[in-house]
Design a protein around this motif. Sequence first.
Motif, PDB file in Angstrom:
ATOM      1  N   VAL A 193      45.221  33.369  45.464  1.00 10.34           N
ATOM      2  CA  VAL A 193      43.987  34.415  45.825  1.00 10.34           C
ATOM      3  C   VAL A 193      43.461  34.137  46.562  1.00 10.34           C
ATOM      4  N   ARG A 194      43.040  34.732  47.315  1.00 16.37           N
ATOM      5  CA  ARG A 194      41.485  34.931  47.960  1.00 16.37           C
ATOM      6  C   ARG A 194      40.195  35.171  47.347  1.00 16.37           C
ATOM      7  N   MET A 195      40.600  36.343  46.775  1.00 12.99           N
ATOM      8  CA  MET A 195      39.265  37.414  46.824  1.00 12.99           C
ATOM      9  C   MET A 195      39.541  38.653  45.047  1.00 12.99           C
ATOM     10  N   VAL A 196      38.622  38.654  44.950  1.00 13.53           N
ATOM     11  CA  VAL A 196      38.925  39.714  43.816  1.00 13.53           C
ATOM     12  C   VAL A 196      37.911  41.173  44.852  1.00 13.53           C
ATOM     13  N   LEU A 197      38.783  42.259  44.502  1.00 15.86           N
ATOM     14  CA  LEU A 197      37.730  43.030  45.128  1.00 15.86           C
ATOM     15  C   LEU A 197      36.999  44.546  44.365  1.00 15.86           C
ATOM     16  N   TYR A 198      36.062  45.134  43.785  1.00 18.38           N
ATOM     17  CA  TYR A 198      35.145  46.140  43.228  1.00 18.38           C
ATOM     18  C   TYR A 198      34.747  47.034  44.572  1.00 18.38           C
ATOM     19  N   ALA A 199      34.399  48.635  43.482  1.00 19.49           N
ATOM     20  CA  ALA A 199      33.880  49.152  44.151  1.00 19.49           C
ATOM     21  C   ALA A 199      32.263  49.633  43.848  1.00 19.49           C
ATOM     22  N   ALA A 200      31.522  49.880  45.208  1.00 22.94           N
ATOM     23  CA  ALA A 200      30.337  49.649  44.616  1.00 22.94           C
ATOM     24  C   ALA A 200      29.973  49.883  42.961  1.00 22.94           C
ATOM     25  N   TYR A 201      30.715  51.685  42.506  1.00 17.46           N
ATOM     26  CA  TYR A 201      30.093  52.247  41.500  1.00 17.46           C
ATOM     27  C   TYR A 201      30.774  51.188  40.378  1.00 17.46           C
ATOM     28  N   GLN A 202      31.657  50.874  39.857  1.00 17.08           N
ATOM     29  CA  GLN A 202      31.439  50.102  39.304  1.00 17.08           C
ATOM     30  C   GLN A 202      30.748  48.864  38.660  1.00 17.08           C
ATOM     31  N   ASP A 203      31.381  48.648  37.482  1.00 15.27           N
ATOM     32  CA  ASP A 203      30.682  47.202  36.441  1.00 15.27           C
ATOM     33  C   ASP A 203      31.545  46.321  37.368  1.00 15.27           C
ATOM     34  N   PRO A 204      30.367  45.549  37.916  1.00 14.48           N
ATOM     35  CA  PRO A 204      31.025  43.949  38.821  1.00 14.48           C
ATOM     36  C   PRO A 204      31.233  42.683  37.551  1.00 14.48           C
ATOM     37  N   ARG A 205      31.544  43.383  36.553  1.00 16.02           N
ATOM     38  CA  ARG A 205      31.253  42.376  35.400  1.00 16.02           C
ATOM     39  C   ARG A 205      32.604  41.667  34.871  1.00 16.02           C
ATOM     40  N   SER A 206      32.898  41.952  35.473  1.00 17.99           N
ATOM     41  CA  SER A 206      35.155  41.615  35.176  1.00 17.99           C
ATOM     42  C   SER A 206      35.406  40.925  36.036  1.00 17.99           C
ATOM     43  N   SER A 207      34.501  41.789  37.742  1.00 17.55           N
ATOM     44  CA  SER A 207      35.192  40.747  38.442  1.00 17.55           C
ATOM     45  C   SER A 207      34.471  39.309  39.070  1.00 17.55           C
ATOM     46  N   GLU A 208      33.227  39.754  38.180  1.00 16.66           N
ATOM     47  CA  GLU A 208      32.485  37.907  38.522  1.00 16.66           C
ATOM     48  C   GLU A 208      33.080  37.364  37.593  1.00 16.66           C
ATOM     49  N   TRP A 209      33.207  37.762  36.727  1.00 15.64           N
ATOM     50  CA  TRP A 209      34.331  37.126  35.913  1.00 15.64           C
ATOM     51  C   TRP A 209      35.225  36.045  35.832  1.00 15.64           C
ATOM     52  N   LEU A 210      36.122  36.668  36.682  1.00 17.51           N
ATOM     53  CA  LEU A 210      37.189  36.611  36.815  1.00 17.51           C
ATOM     54  C   LEU A 210      36.855  35.515  38.827  1.00 17.51           C
ATOM     55  N   SER A 211      35.564  35.907  39.154  1.00 13.29           N
ATOM     56  CA  SER A 211      35.392  35.206  40.271  1.00 13.29           C
ATOM     57  C   SER A 211      35.278  33.547  40.077  1.00 13.29           C
ATOM     58  N   LYS A 212      34.502  33.639  39.164  1.00 17.97           N
ATOM     59  CA  LYS A 212      33.912  32.461  38.377  1.00 17.97           C
ATOM     60  C   LYS A 212      35.235  31.778  38.254  1.00 17.97           C
ATOM     61  N   ASN A 213      35.842  32.455  36.433  1.00 12.90           N
ATOM     62  CA  ASN A 213      36.503  31.684  36.216  1.00 12.90           C
ATOM     63  C   ASN A 213      38.100  30.818  36.944  1.00 12.90           C
ATOM     64  N   ALA A 214      38.480  31.912  38.519  1.00 15.87           N
ATOM     65  CA  ALA A 214      39.538  31.353  39.151  1.00 15.87           C
ATOM     66  C   ALA A 214      38.743  30.609  40.451  1.00 15.87           C
ATOM     67  N   GLY A 215      37.770  30.862  40.756  1.00 16.10           N
ATOM     68  CA  GLY A 215      37.076  29.581  41.101  1.00 16.10           C
ATOM     69  C   GLY A 215      37.719  31.107  43.089  1.00 16.10           C
ATOM     70  N   ILE A 216      37.097  32.017  42.556  1.00 13.38           N
ATOM     71  CA  ILE A 216      37.294  33.010  44.027  1.00 13.38           C
ATOM     72  C   ILE A 216      36.269  33.987  44.487  1.00 13.38           C
ATOM     73  N   ALA A 217      36.297  34.707  45.760  1.00 15.24           N
ATOM     74  CA  ALA A 217      35.186  35.601  45.938  1.00 15.24           C
ATOM     75  C   ALA A 217      35.467  36.490  44.884  1.00 15.24           C
ATOM     76  N   ALA A 218      33.819  37.764  44.769  1.00 13.77           N
ATOM     77  CA  ALA A 218      34.497  38.437  44.540  1.00 13.77           C
ATOM     78  C   ALA A 218      33.423  39.403  45.076  1.00 13.77           C
ATOM     79  N   VAL A 219      34.364  40.450  46.036  1.00 16.45           N
ATOM     80  CA  VAL A 219      34.142  41.295  47.007  1.00 16.45           C
ATOM     81  C   VAL A 219      33.490  42.598  46.504  1.00 16.45           C
ATOM     82  N   LYS A 220      32.043  42.981  46.853  1.00 21.15           N
ATOM     83  CA  LYS A 220      31.507  43.992  46.045  1.00 21.15           C
ATOM     84  C   LYS A 220      31.996  44.884  47.783  1.00 21.15           C
TER      85      LYS A 220
END
Lengths: 305, 481
Positions: free
Chosen positions: A246-273
Motif C-alpha cells: 500500500v502507498r498511502m492512508v487517506l483521511y478527511a480534514a475533519y477527522q482525528d488524524p491520530r489513527s492514520s498517523e499511527w498507521l503511517s508510522k508503523n507501516a511506513g506509508i504516507a498519511a494524506v490529509k
Amino acid sequence: MMIRNVLLAMIAAPLALCSFSANAALRVLACEPEWGALAQELGGSLVDVSVATNALQDPHQIQAKPSLIARARNADLVVCTGAELEIGWLPVLLQQSGNAKVQPGQPGNFAAADYVRKLDVPTQLDRSQGDVHAAGNPHIQTDPRAIAQVATALGTRLQQVDPAHASQYAQRQADFMQRWQQAIARWTAQAAPLKGVPVVSQHKAFVYLYDWLGLKEVAVLEPKPGVEPTAGHLQQVLTALKDVPVRMVLYAAYQDPRSSEWLSKNAGIAAVKMPFTVGGTDGAKDLFSLFDDTIARLLAAGEKR
Amino acid sequence: MNKLLRASLALALVAPFGALADTQAEIDALRHEIDAMRAAYEARLQALEQRLKASEAAAATPTAPALTATPAASTATNAPIAPSAAVAPVVASSSRGANAFNPSISLILSGLYTRTSRDPANYAISGFPLSTDAETGPGTRGFSLAESELGFAASIDPWLRGAASIALHPDDTVSVEEAYIQTTSLGNGFALKAGRFFSGIGYLNPQHAHTWDFVDNPLAYQALLGTQYGDDGVRLTWLAPIDQYLELGAEVGRGRSRSFPGSDSGRNGAGMAALTAHTGGDIGDSHSWRAGVSVLRAKANEQSLIATNAAGEQVTNSFTGSTRVWVADAVWKWAPNGNPTRTNFKLQAEYLRSTRSGSLVHDGGSLVHDGGNVDGAAADYRAVQSGWYLQGVYQLMPRWRVGLRTERLNPGTPDYGLNAESFAGSAFRPRKNTVMVDFNPSEFSRLRLQVAQDRSREGLADNQLFLQYQTSLGAHGAHSY
C-alpha cells in the motif's frame, strides 16, 4: 407585565421586518461547503448562499443549533447531500424552521444524492454493520463527475424556484459546465499515474474518488462505518498490509488524524490529509481548487516511494 | 389491467343505453364511439409506457459526463465497488409495496440498577408538597426496567406530520407520553401542534428522558413541574424572520390530572396556558448558545398533595387554585471548530419559580386544634417556591463523557392562612449534588454510572448510585439542540 411585553414583541417584530424582505437575492442554505460553493458558481450574485457546516465538522454529527434553525427559517432553497447523511439533524432543523418552502418534497428542498448513482448500497440493513446508510454511501462530492450531475440538476432547480432569472441561471450553468468538464479532463489526465494504486482509508469517505481515479481501497481503519478505529483493528490492518504494497492512508480534514498517523508510522506509508470539501485545506478554496489540491496531494504521496 | 379497463368502460357506457339502443344505427354509432375511445386510451397508454421506459433508463444511467474516457474501464477494474451501484435507486423506491408508507418506528430500551442508602418508598422533598401522582425520587431499588419508549412518526399528507411516543413503564403499565400532529406548511415561521405533548417551557421540559444527560431530572423540575410538564392542548410557535434565532410560543391545554401543578378542572375552557420565548446563536465556529424565558399557568381543582404537618406526619391536603411557574433557561455548548466528535462541553442552567395561590383543605392528622381552623375546612394558601440547577457535561475523548450537577431548592415561607399552626415552618433548603460518567459505544447506545448525594429530606442524606444502559433501535432519531 412580562407577558404583555412578549405579546407586544410578537406583534411588533413581524411588522418591523416586513419592510426588509422585498428585494433580496434568492437565499440558499447549503448543508455542506461543496454545495454552497456549487450554488455560488451557478447563482453568482443572484443568490445569497450560507453554509450550515464547515470543512472541519463531521457532517454526520451536527446539531440543530439555534443559528441553523434561524437560517432554515429564512431560506428559499436548502441544498443538502441527502442519502441520510444529515439524518441526525436536518429533519429537526426543517421541522423547527416553520418554513413551508424547504420541507421535503417541495421545490425548495434539494438533495444532491438523488441525482447521482450511489455506491456502497448495503444489501443488508443492520446496525451491527455500523452507521450504514440505506441509500448508499453519501460522500458523493469526492468525484467531480458526480458534481457535474448535481450541477445539472441544481441549475434546473434554481431556474424553477427563481423563474424570474431563469435565463441567467441557464447561462451561468452552461459556462460552469464547460469549465468543469475541461477541468475534469485535466484532473483525469494528471491523475493517470494513480490508477490501480492500493490505498487505505480511515473512513469509507472516498469510494467515489476511488471509482473515478481507479484507486484500490484495500482496508479501512474504522472497523465499521462511523465506529472509531480501535487499537486491535488497527493492528489487524497493519498485519494485513504486510502482504499488500500500500502507498498511502487517506483521511478527511475533519477527522482525528491520530489513527492514520499511527498507521503511517508503523507501516511506513504516507498519511494524506484530504480536503474532502471546500475549505478542508488551505489550498481548497473553491470547487476547482478542491480537486487541484486533492490530486496534488495524492500524486505527492504516490511519488514518495 | 388493460382488458379490465376496456371491459368496464364498455359496460359502463353500454349498460345505461341498453334499453334505448333499439336501432342498428344507434348500436353502430355506439360501437364506433367505443372503438374511438379504445384507440385513444391505447395511444395514451403507449405514450405513458414510453415515458416510463425513458425515465427508467435515465435513472439507471445518469447523464454520462462528457469528457470521461475512463469511467467504464475504472468501474470495471474496481469490481468490488461497482456491481450493486446501478440497482440502488430502483430498490429504494419500488418493491416495498404498502409498507413503504409505514411510519418510522423507534424503540428506546433502557434498564437501571439503583442503590440508595434511604428507602425510596418514603421519598419526599421537604417543604414541597407533591401530587399523589408524582413520579419523583430515585424510583425502586435494585434492578429495574427504566422507561422504555416506542416512537412513531411520519408525514400525514403534504400539510401535516404526526408523531407519537408510547411509554412502557417498569410496572407493566403503558402511557401515552406524546401523541400529536404538527403543521409543516403554514409558512412564515408559524407551526401549530395539537394533541398531547411536552410543553415547550424551559430547556429540559420538552426533552424525552432518553436524551437527558443524567439518569433523573433536576429536583426543581420534580418539585415544581411534576418532573416534566406534558398536557393535551394546542401549541403555536413563531420563528422571527431575522438572522438571530428568536422563537415565540403560546400554548393552551387541558391541565390534566397527571400534569402537576395542574389538575383536571372539569371546565370547558383551558386549565393551562403557557408562553415561551427563546433566542440563541453562535459565537464564532466553536460556541453556540440558547436562552429563554417561559411562564406557565395551571389551574388545580381539589388536587391531592402529600405534605408533612407540624407533628412530622404525612398528611394529604387538597389544593384548589392556580399556579404560575416562571422558567429561565440557558445552555451553552462548545466544540473545537464546531466538531463535537472528539471533545465538547455543554453547560446548562435553569431557574424555576412557582407561585401557588388558592385554598387548601387540610387533613390535620393527629393534631388537635385550639380554635383556628378545623379539619376539612378550606383556608387561604399562598406559596412562592423556587429552585435551580447548574450542570456541565464534558466529553473528554470520543465515547466518554463526565458530568457534574448541583442544585438547590427554596421552599419559601408558605402562607397557610388559618391553617398556619398545623404546619411548622422550616428554613431547610433541599439540595443535591450529582456526578456521572457515561460511555457511548455508538450513537445508539450508552452506559452510564451516576452517583448522587440527595439531601431532599430534612436531616437525611440519601446516597444514590445508578447504573444505566440506554439504547435506541430502529429509525435514526434526530435530536433537537
